[in-house]
Design an enzyme around this catalytic site. Structure first.
Site, short mmCIF file in Angstrom:
data_model
loop_
_atom_site.label_atom_id
_atom_site.label_comp_id
_atom_site.label_asym_id
_atom_site.label_seq_id
_atom_site.Cartn_x
_atom_site.Cartn_y
_atom_site.Cartn_z
N LYS A 1 82.33 -77.93 107.84
CA LYS A 1 82.73 -79.33 107.65
C LYS A 1 83.29 -79.92 108.94
O LYS A 1 82.95 -81.01 109.37
CB LYS A 1 83.76 -79.46 106.51
CG LYS A 1 83.18 -79.25 105.13
CD LYS A 1 82.34 -80.39 104.63
CE LYS A 1 80.87 -80.26 104.85
NZ LYS A 1 80.09 -79.28 104.18
N GLU B 1 80.52 -80.31 111.59
CA GLU B 1 79.55 -81.37 111.28
C GLU B 1 80.04 -82.77 111.63
O GLU B 1 79.31 -83.57 112.18
CB GLU B 1 79.26 -81.37 109.78
CG GLU B 1 78.34 -80.33 109.27
CD GLU B 1 77.97 -80.62 107.83
OE1 GLU B 1 76.94 -81.25 107.62
OE2 GLU B 1 78.75 -80.25 106.94
N LYS C 1 70.94 -86.01 105.79
CA LYS C 1 71.41 -85.50 104.51
C LYS C 1 70.47 -84.49 103.88
O LYS C 1 70.88 -83.50 103.27
CB LYS C 1 71.62 -86.67 103.55
CG LYS C 1 72.16 -86.30 102.19
CD LYS C 1 73.56 -85.79 102.30
CE LYS C 1 74.14 -85.24 101.03
NZ LYS C 1 75.36 -84.49 101.24
C1 AGP Z 1 76.22 -79.83 104.57
O1 AGP Z 1 77.33 -80.62 104.72
C2 AGP Z 1 75.04 -80.25 105.30
N1 AGP Z 1 74.67 -81.54 104.97
C3 AGP Z 1 73.88 -79.28 105.21
O2 AGP Z 1 74.31 -78.05 105.70
C4 AGP Z 1 73.32 -79.07 103.80
O3 AGP Z 1 74.19 -78.33 103.03
C5 AGP Z 1 71.99 -78.30 103.91
O4 AGP Z 1 71.10 -79.09 104.67
C6 AGP Z 1 71.40 -77.98 102.55
O5 AGP Z 1 71.09 -79.15 101.88
P1 AGP Z 1 70.72 -79.08 100.32
O6 AGP Z 1 71.90 -78.58 99.58
O7 AGP Z 1 70.36 -80.50 99.98
O8 AGP Z 1 69.54 -78.16 100.20
#
Ligand code: AGP
Length: 608
Positions: free
Chosen positions: A485, A488, A603
């Site tokens: 977190k 990111e 996202k």
């Molecule tokens: C997490 O904060 C990120 N956005 C990223 O690591 C995310 O968890 C990962 O891309 C997996 O996404 P999903 O759960 O939509 O598959």
């Protein structure tokens, strides 16, 4: 992972395309563009940066059009420049296209096109498609798109318009999500429902290998082999409010504060207190099938991978079934051993993450039963799983996942309880756990009400360059999640480690400038963690402890302490992660970072 939106109807297209793009901005935000069909021909405008740059660029332009397509980009091939931004047009500027995905054989196709005299302007893989459509055009736009797509390898979600067919958008998908929005005298197409929710909640999810021809009054769908498909319209239950900030400064902060209610949603109707067991009908598995499970492989990426790690602790302790957690991107390329009795669980907030989707398909090719733990209803992983559990966390807009994480962990807890009650867990223990589970939402509320001390700690450490996160047992993955977190959204380098592992290397990083966040709860490894804290303090590290309410001793042994309520040791990650989410949020805020749309991220990672 870009965002696509298209509109054909009777209303001015520009405001509809721009507001749709803004709803999709979390999917990619390094450049944007749109194309509209006007009486004077194709009108295209593109810009680098956020959608508001595009908006400012066209603010004084008088454009009359009720048809158009638009795109917000997360660059894969070709830097984020105005030229490389979408839409891309053919050499005659009569056809425009937007694309989400990666064309793997674009270099070969480019050579073929150049030999055919086509002028290729950009570094993108996408531009190749529009030129192929032009080359295959014989009066029918849908046929030209079909021919062109039969030549490309890779993934795509595309939308195409042309002056030659002013009433039509042709859309197609393979690997990247696309949804058609059903209107009255108008129709929409977009990468996800949030772009059209203010206009319609009646949608058709395009499947892989499908092509749609969309006009204001109708749409028809065929496969790429030209087999007619009769679409099933679904009603989206999400409301517009759910995708608004509702008075919070950022979606991330709103979503952190939504966790008491989203965790309740994840539990609702799934706990049987009398029998001390969970009920998960969506798994679509008979009692016998659940009893025959010998091994579980959980696969995911990013934050979902961290919740999967917690799932490993939960299911192994409650059900005594061996669990392996695999990075989806690694799992799909190594020939996994999936013998009888093994099931695969794919965890994904978006349900569209390419690596997780491919890992699931890989396991299905092995004949393995595959379940999904997903948030987005109707997403690819949800549709391609044999069964699963929706986490019901509502739309998660902030790129840094928060509420989806706690709801994924809660659902994994329920799966652990269900499988455990079939094996090792007594009714008594089951009832006890269900009671503790029920208290979690209100305990999260208590932590959220007491967030001021966390903001003050963030103030003290907002300008450091490194952070270390330590946790033991079921809270080790929480240390990983806390570090992710912070990385990111604040761009501070941070690492999470099992606390004992620190002595085997990372301890070399510790000095008076290194804040070390330690999850030090009153559980079976408390004394061990306290020794790790002493090792850090001995090197002048600044210790921020996440501790159990009432633990006064720890306050004397660390620099800062954040208390969380006591709960069952298996449920502690649902509480201990919340202060870490808030700490990351406040640090990023103090550093002036774009919290909801951190640089270089998106996202939903729909490309490999
Ligand atoms: C997490 O904060 C990120 N956005 C990223 O690591 C995310 O968890 C990962 O891309 C997996 O996404 P999903 O759960 O939509 O598959």
């Amino acid at each position: 992972m870009c965002g696509i939106v298209g509109y054909v109807g009777f209303r001015p297209a520009l405001p509809i395309l721009l507001s749709g793009l803004k709803r999709l901005e979390y999917r990619g935000y390094d450049s944007a563009g749109l194309a509209m069909l006007t009486d004077n021909g194709l009108w295209v405008s593109k810009s680098v940066g956020k959608i508001k740059m595009l908006e400012e660029q066209i603010a004084d332009k008088e454009i009359t059009s009720t048809r158009g397509i638009a795109h917000t980009r997360w660059a894969t091939h070709g830097e984020p420049t105005e030229l490389n931004a979408h839409p891309h047009t053919d050499n005659f500027e009569e056809i425009a296209l937007v694309h989400n995905g990666i064309i793997e054989n674009f270099r070969t196709l480019k050579e073929y096109l150049v030999r055919k005299g086509v002028v290729v302007h950009t570094q993108t893989d996408t531009e190749i498609i529009v030129h192929l459509i032009r080359l295959n055009y014989r009066g029918n736009l849908t046929e030209a798109v079909r021919e062109a797509l039969l030549q490309v390898e890779g993934t795509y979600g595309i939308a195409v318009i042309s002056m030659l067919h002013p009433d039509t958008i042709v859309a197609a998908r393979k690997g990247s999500p696309l949804v058609i929005g059903h209107g009255e005298g108008e129709n929409f197409v977009a990468s996800d429902v949030s772009a059209m929710l203010e206009h319609t909640n009646r949608v058709v999810y395009l499947q892989d290998g499908e092509i749609a021809t969309i006009t204001p009054s109708d749409y028809s769908i065929t496969t790429i082999q030209n087999v007619k498909i009769s679409p099933s319209i679904e009603e989206v239950t999400w409301t517009l409010d759910m995708i608004e900030k509702e008075g919070f400064d950022h979606f991330m902060l709103k979503e952190i504060h939504e966790q008491p209610s989203t965790i309740r949603n994840a539990i609702r109707g799934r706990l049987n207190f009398d029998d001390g067991i969970a009920r998960l009908n969506g798994l679509n598995l008979q009692f016998e099938q659940l009893r025959r499970i010998k091994r579980i492989v959980i696969t995911a990426c990013g934050t979902s991978w961290h919740s999967a790690l917690i799932g490993e602790y939960l299911i192994e302790e409650l059900a005594r079934i061996p669990v392996e957690v695999e990075y989806a991107s690694e799992f799909r390329y190594r020939s996994p051993i999936l013998e009888d009795g093994t099931i695969l669980i794919a965890v994904s907030q978006s349900g569209e993450t390419a690596d997780t989707l491919s890992a699931l398909r890989e396991a299905k090719n092995h004949g393995t039963l595959c379940l999904g733990i997903v948030n987005v209803v109707g997403s690819s992983i949800a549709r391609e799983s044999d069964g699963g559990v929706y986490i019901h966390a509502g739309p998660e807009i902030g790129v840094a996942s928060t509420k989806a994480f706690t709801s994924q962990v809660m659902v994994l807890t329920l799966i652990g309880l269900l499988l455990g009650r079939m094996r090792a867990v007594s009714v008594q223990h089951g009832r006890e756990l269900t009671e503790w589970i029920q208290k979690i939402p209100q305990q999260v509320e208590m932590i959220l009400r007491n967030s001021e001390p966390i903001r003050q700690i963030a103030q003290q450490f907002a300008q450091v360059n490194n952070f270390l996160y330590l946790g033991r047992g079921i809270n080790f993955p929480v240390a990983l999640e806390g570090a992710l977190k912070l990385k990111e959204i604040s761009y501070i380098h941070a690492e999470g480690y099992p606390a004992a592992e620190m002595k085997h290397g990372p301890i070399a990083l510790i000095d008076e400038n290194m804040p070390v966040v330690v999850i030090a709860l009153k559980d079976s490894v408390y004394d061990k963690v306290m020794s790790n804290i002493a090792e850090v303090r001995a090197r002048k590290g600044q210790v921020i402890a996440i501790a159990t309410e009432g633990d006064t001793e720890i306050a004397e042994r660390v620099n800062h302490v954040i208390y969380i309520p006591h709960t069952h040791h298996l449920l502690t990650p649902l509480l201990s992660v919340v202060p870490l989410q808030l700490l990351a949020y406040y640090v990023a805020l103090l550093r002036g970072c774009p919290v909801d749309q951190p640089r270089n991220l998106a996202k939903s990672v729909t490309v490999e």
